[in-house]
Enzyme design. Structure first.
Site, PDB file in Angstrom:
ATOM      1  N   GLN A 174       0.523  -3.343   5.979  1.00  0.00           N
ATOM      2  CA  GLN A 174       0.545  -2.020   6.590  1.00  0.00           C
ATOM      3  C   GLN A 174      -0.667  -1.816   7.492  1.00  0.00           C
ATOM      4  OE1 GLN A 174       1.729  -0.414   2.301  1.00  0.00           O
ATOM      5  NE2 GLN A 174       1.367   1.292   3.670  1.00  0.00           N
TER       6      GLN A 174
ATOM      7  N   PHE B 232       4.863   0.815   0.533  1.00  0.00           N
ATOM      8  CA  PHE B 232       4.544   1.891  -0.418  1.00  0.00           C
ATOM      9  C   PHE B 232       3.059   2.012  -0.712  1.00  0.00           C
ATOM     10  CE2 PHE B 232       8.609  -0.190  -1.745  1.00  0.00           C
ATOM     11  CZ  PHE B 232       9.452   0.713  -1.126  1.00  0.00           C
TER      12      PHE B 232
ATOM     13  N   GLU C  41      -1.444  -2.086   1.921  1.00  0.00           N
ATOM     14  CA  GLU C  41      -2.504  -1.537   2.763  1.00  0.00           C
ATOM     15  C   GLU C  41      -3.730  -2.447   2.712  1.00  0.00           C
ATOM     16  OE1 GLU C  41      -2.965   2.682   2.358  1.00  0.00           O
ATOM     17  OE2 GLU C  41      -4.860   2.697   3.432  1.00  0.00           O
TER      18      GLU C  41
ATOM     19  N   ARG D 218      -8.090  12.489  -3.265  1.00  0.00           N
ATOM     20  CA  ARG D 218      -6.806  13.124  -2.991  1.00  0.00           C
ATOM     21  C   ARG D 218      -6.197  13.704  -4.265  1.00  0.00           C
ATOM     22  NH1 ARG D 218      -2.812  13.526   1.306  1.00  0.00           N
ATOM     23  NH2 ARG D 218      -4.259  12.655   2.806  1.00  0.00           N
TER      24      ARG D 218
ATOM     25  N   ARG E  15       1.991   5.271  -2.348  1.00  0.00           N
ATOM     26  CA  ARG E  15       2.703   6.471  -1.901  1.00  0.00           C
ATOM     27  C   ARG E  15       2.244   7.751  -2.614  1.00  0.00           C
ATOM     28  NH1 ARG E  15       9.257   6.069  -1.360  1.00  0.00           N
ATOM     29  NH2 ARG E  15       9.461   7.219   0.568  1.00  0.00           N
TER      30      ARG E  15
ATOM     31  N   PHE F 193      -1.020   8.459  -2.922  1.00  0.00           N
ATOM     32  CA  PHE F 193      -2.446   8.143  -2.837  1.00  0.00           C
ATOM     33  C   PHE F 193      -3.304   9.059  -3.713  1.00  0.00           C
ATOM     34  CE2 PHE F 193      -6.365   7.345  -0.236  1.00  0.00           C
ATOM     35  CZ  PHE F 193      -6.250   5.978  -0.087  1.00  0.00           C
TER      36      PHE F 193
ATOM     37  N   THR G 290      -7.851  11.629   4.834  1.00  0.00           N
ATOM     38  CA  THR G 290      -9.049  12.414   4.543  1.00  0.00           C
ATOM     39  C   THR G 290     -10.288  11.803   5.198  1.00  0.00           C
ATOM     40  OG1 THR G 290      -9.274  11.260   2.449  1.00  0.00           O
ATOM     41  CG2 THR G 290      -8.208  13.402   2.393  1.00  0.00           C
TER      42      THR G 290
ATOM     43  N   ALA H 122      -0.779   7.363   4.524  1.00  0.00           N
ATOM     44  CA  ALA H 122      -0.995   8.809   4.521  1.00  0.00           C
ATOM     45  C   ALA H 122       0.146   9.538   5.222  1.00  0.00           C
ATOM     46  CB  ALA H 122      -2.340   9.171   5.161  1.00  0.00           C
TER      47      ALA H 122
ATOM     48  N   GLU I 248       5.325  10.312   2.081  1.00  0.00           N
ATOM     49  CA  GLU I 248       4.825  10.473   0.715  1.00  0.00           C
ATOM     50  C   GLU I 248       5.296  11.733  -0.003  1.00  0.00           C
ATOM     51  OE1 GLU I 248       0.426   8.886   0.607  1.00  0.00           O
ATOM     52  OE2 GLU I 248       0.813   9.927   2.474  1.00  0.00           O
TER      53      GLU I 248
END
Ligand code: FES
Ligand code: FES
Lengths: 160, 787
Positions: B198, B229, B233, B311, B343, B345, B471, B540, B741
């Site tokens: 990703q 998902f 990442e 988060r 997903r 996060f 964020t 995100a 998400e």
């Protein structure tokens, strides 16, 4: 390791190949024959991503030995469309948006085809439980079930 | 216009014919080598010796590398530089890569990897939350605390008070395509890498670092992933770096893919959490103050745990206005896989914490779950009258025309100080409760439960308010590259990656709309660090927000150049040039798009442009826990009905009704698909998906035979999904909203329905933990009965 000669039929073509005794049909399809449609999702018969049809039955090609294909009739996703004409199941999967990342799709199509070839009018319950051996992490299955049910209608009409 | 049309996924015809290529399907040259890691069998300890002779002499093995053989430390972490590719003398979890096998085939590499003898002086592993707390094993030195209002006073002064603790399990991503990478060595030491990632830019960065070359020497391409998902990442870094290092060493193409068991043992998962709460409220069920303590099990390295835990804190209010709140967040370092993005996060865990509070509160007050939630909602934004429907310029819904809260005496501000100006859950909930026939069905459930002692039913409503933006503010940027060719076909590239979510199709629809042409004219090509640089991860939920805007900017640049040229040629004003229906109208003249393009080409107009976008108006101070971290919120709500067997704890979802807010959807078919998939994935997380580690820190659930994701047969019998009909108030691309998400958290309603069914068994609060496996349901039934 010695190689075994195998003669089989894949998507109506006569095919011959050499493979090791411990080699799975999935590896033969992908690595020796370049048929990349069947995917390895687990390698242990639990996800259905590698589904192909052998003598009319859906099987996990990761659990079938390449040598076991001798004399059999194998159908894979690559043979599902008739030239440029998609099979009704393929068409309905597109129409119903029954795929996202798409890596489970060939397996679902193979399993669904095996179902409709033997049971042209399955109930929703039958579809759901028939396809329970195929995992999809993206779609939540609803659209897949609808696509299969809809394809069954088209196929019945085509036959009638 | 092609936006808002329910067009199929751009690659759908490839998927149904098996022709879509994933990394493992890319044709490789003869002589391609395959890699596998030898991994640690011990959760914590020091490596005393390694005997790898058997590995080196195994059939097909070309080379075996340990940390000492690497050109440099080859860090594969996303941020903290704390993950050497191969263990550097110390092992931190069972499954950590210790040595790397390079062999002639995938199987040869894997077989050989099992033959290593690694002698490890085992230490005492820290495996659980309690062990980590006892050992003081924290990231960031200790808990992070945010607070707003005087929580202590609010709790002390509250007429009523409850407290409790909830355990929340992690979740394996189970992307159906495992992690994979493929590296091709180039002339001059350069490297081309295909990765199932990703985050192509991070792969580029990590590979460049490992090879000791500038980033311009590495090109990373990602055509598609078979699911991501969040699990792709950062977790693909190790494979890409290993392939690049091996390719540099051998001069041959190198490929690595994790077998499913290896994938589950090696890679990080969703963080498991424990959340403790202490709540003060009044007799009407209005919350006056909450004290939350969140414990996140982060695993051995930092990975993305800090923003994940942030988060979770940011979503501890969910949809509720809570006058006083204090949250302490413990980010615990343990000898387990390094928990990572998944997903939501952290949002799902934080949200489940407050939803658990609501559930407990409803039980305590005897109020209906939907009713008590509504009483605590943020104030609804004024009905939108003038929200535009244009493509958007990316400005926030500005303060000047900010809707006034209906209840102006109530501050509509979150615990991190952001004003909520776009709250629509009141209206959305009305629609859902009506369409799902909630009141009637709740009565029917109660009636059923009064007459049945073995099978108990439960029904629950749960809302979702999810903040959209990274964020980490600087990540909220994106680029695109658009070429228009002489024949009128359009080549589009952007920094986002395709993992099934339909991002490519959505952005293609945006581009087609800008040029007024059929989307079939637009070809979106593989994400490529050589085309669009310095991209953020597709994460995100930001993919279409950011890349749609960047693509729009690029298209508009070309369109404006064309308009100027055509206007001049036809002696018209630039404003008179209109791109629509596959044609360009210039005053009274109309040209087919391709002809207009050709004309521009002959008149030497540049038909290639880049586009750039950065989300405006966001700022965030994560240390203070203050600011406006989100551009806007996405909303949704679900009602789920379940049945449990009180003798076995087995359970089923009978029906789910969802209304979800995708703003003015760019593509309703794709968005509904996202909502359905996310709900099922969220429900899976909280019901059947159980990760089990043994006392030695070994993950025992490392294959689909032992780890149960939802199957076709688990899908709710009745599943009604609708999109909320309303544009985004923030000026996003065509007023759409991010949808990746947020709907995952709709699955919380399934968990709450199970809690409701358990509560029907007695008068006690069932205190259900997640995932609500049959064992836990049975325990909860027992607790409900014992009170
Ligand atoms: S790969 Fe064969 S069933 Fe999963
Ligand atoms: S579409 Fe991704 S796994 Fe089914």
């Amino acid at each position: 390791m010695a190689s075994l000669p195998v003669s089989t039929t894949i998507n109506s073509d006569d095919v011959e190949y050499l493979c090791h005794a411990d080699e799975s049909l999935l590896d033969v399809l992908r690595d020796r024959l370049g048929l990349m449609g069947a995917k390895e999702g687990c390698g242990t018969g639990d996800c259905g991503a590698c589904s192909v049809i052998m003598d009319g039955r859906v099987v996990c090609s990761c659990l079938v030995l390449g040598a076991e294909a001798e004399g059999r009739n194998i159908e894979t996703i690559e043979g599902m469309a008739d030239g440029n004409t998609l099979h009704p199941l393929q068409q309905k999967f597109i129409e119903h948006a029954a795929l996202q990342c798409g890596i489970c799709t060939p397996g679902f199509l193979m399993a669904a085809k095996a179902l409709l070839d033997t049971n042209p009018d399955p109930s929703e319950e039958e579809i759901r439980f028939w396809l329970a051996g195929n995992l999809c992490r993206c779609t939540g299955y609803d659209k897949i079930v609808r696509a299969v049910a809809d394809a069954a209608i088209v196929m019945r009409e085509e036959r009638a | 216009m092609s936006v808002a049309r329910p067009l199929p996924h751009d690659a759908a015809p490839l998927h149904v014919t098996g022709a879509a290529r994933y990394v493992d399907d890319i044709p490789t040259p003869a002589g391609t080598l395959h890699l596998a890691f030898g991994t640690s069998a011990v959760a914590a300890g020091r490596i005393l010796s390694m005997d790898l002779d058997a590995v080196r002499h195994a059939p097909g093995v070309v080379a075996v590398l340990t940390h000492a053989d690497l050109p440099r430390d080859c860090d594969v972490s996303p941020a903290a530089h704390d993950e050497p590719l191969l263990a550097d003398g110390v092992v931190h979890y069972v499954g950590q890569a210790v040595f790397l096998v390079i062999a002639e085939s995938h199987l040869a590499a894997r077989h050989a990897a099992r033959l290593g003898r690694v002698e490890i002086e085992a230490g005492t592993p820290i495996l659980t939350i309690d062990e980590a707390l006892e050992a003081g094993s924290h990231f960031e030195g200790g808990p992070i605390t945010w607070s707003r209002g005087d929580t202590e006073a609010a709790l002390a002064g509250a007429p009523r008070r409850i407290s409790g603790v909830m355990e929340i399990g992690g979740q394996e991503h189970f992307y159906l395509e495992g992690q994979a990478a493929l590296a091709f060595p180039q002339e001059g030491g350069d490297m081309v890498v295909h990765s199932s990632s990703q985050h192509p830019t991070e792969i580029q960065h990590k590979v460049a670092h490992a090879l000791g070359i500038p980033m311009h020497g590495v090109r990373v391409e990602v055509r598609r992933m078979g699911g991501g998902f969040g699990g792709k990442e950062s977790q693909g870094n190790a494979l890409a770096v290993a392939c690049a290092v091996a390719a540099r060493l051998t001069g041959r193409a190198c490929k690595m893919r994790y077998d499913r068991d290896d994938d589950m043992v090696i890679t990080g998962k969703r963080h498991d959490f424990r959340i403790a709460y202490d709540v003060g409220f009044d007799d009407e069920g209005q919350i006056l103050g909450i004290e939350f303590t969140q414990y996140a099990r982060c695993g051995w390295s930092q990975d993305l745990s800090l923003p994940v835990a942030d988060r979770a804190m940011l979503h501890s209010d969910n949809a509720y206005r809570i006058p006083a709140m204090r949250i302490a967040s413990h980010r615990l370092k343990t000898n387990t896989q390094s928990a990572t993005a998944f997903r939501g996060f952290g949002g799902p865990q934080g949200m489940l914490g407050i939803e658990r509070v609501m559930d407990h509160l409803a039980h305590e007050t005897g109020l209906d779950g939907a009713e008590i939630r509504r009483r605590n909602f943020y104030a609804e934004a004024e009905a939108e009258t003038k929200v535009g429907t244009g493509p958007g310029h990316g400005h926030k819904f500005g303060a000047a025309h900010s809707p006034k809260a209906r209840y102006s005496e109530r501050e509509n501000i979150t615990h991190y100080g952001m004003e909520v100006t776009d709250f629509i859950l009141g209206g959305l909930t009305d629609q859902l409760l009506a369409s799902s026939d909630y009141a009637v069905r709740r009565a029917a459930v109660e009636d059923w439960n009064a007459h049945n002692s073995i099978l108990k039913r439960g029904i629950a409503y749960a809302p979702v308010k999810f903040g959209i933006s990274f964020t980490l503010t600087h990540l909220n940027q994106a680029g695109a590259l658009v070429h228009v060719y002489q024949d009128g076909s359009i080549h589009l590239n952007h920094g986002g990656t395709e993992m099934g979510q339909g991002l490519f199709q959505k952005v293609a629809q945006v581009a087609a709309s800008r040029f007024g042409v059929d989307p079939a004219l637009v070809r979106i090509t593989a994400t490529d660090t050589g085309k669009v640089p310095n991209t953020s991860a597709t994460a995100a939920s930001s993919g279409s927000d950011l890349n749609g805007m960047a693509a729009k900017a690029a298209c508009d640049t070309i369109r404006d150049r064309m308009a100027e040229c055509l206007a001049e040629l036809h002696q018209a004003r630039v404003e008179e040039v209109v791109f629509a229906n596959g044609e360009v109208r210039i005053g009274t003249t109309t040209l087919p798009f391709a002809e207009a393009v050709q004309l521009c080409y002959f008149n030497r107009v540049s038909l290639s442009a880049t586009g750039f976008y950065k989300t405006p108006d966001i700022s965030w101070n994560r240390v203070a826990g203050r600011g406006r971290p989100f551009f806007y919120f996405a909303y949704g709500a679900a009602v789920t009905e379940v049945v449990i067997d009180t003798l076995t704890g087995e359970n089923r979802i009978l029906r789910a009704d969802i209304v979800h807010d995708a703003g003015a959807s760019l593509n309703p078919a794709l968005d509904i698909g996202q909502v359905e998939g996310a709900y099922v994935q969220g429900a899976g997380w909280l019901t059947t998906e159980e990760l089990v580690w043994d006392d030695a820190g070994r993950l025992r659930t490392h294959a689909p035979s032992t780890y149960k994701i939802p199957a076709c047969s688990d899908r709710p019998d009745i599943f009604n999904v609708a999109l909320w009909d309303g544009p985004n108030r923030a000026e996003t691309i065509y007023r759409s909203k991010a949808v990746g998400e947020p709907p995952l958290m709709l699955g919380i309603s399934a968990f709450l329905a199970l809690s409701d069914a358990c509560a029907a068994c007695g008068s006690g609060y069932p205190d259900l933990d997640a995932p609500a496996t049959p064992e836990r349901v049975l325990a909860a039934v027992t607790r409900a009965r014992q009170a």
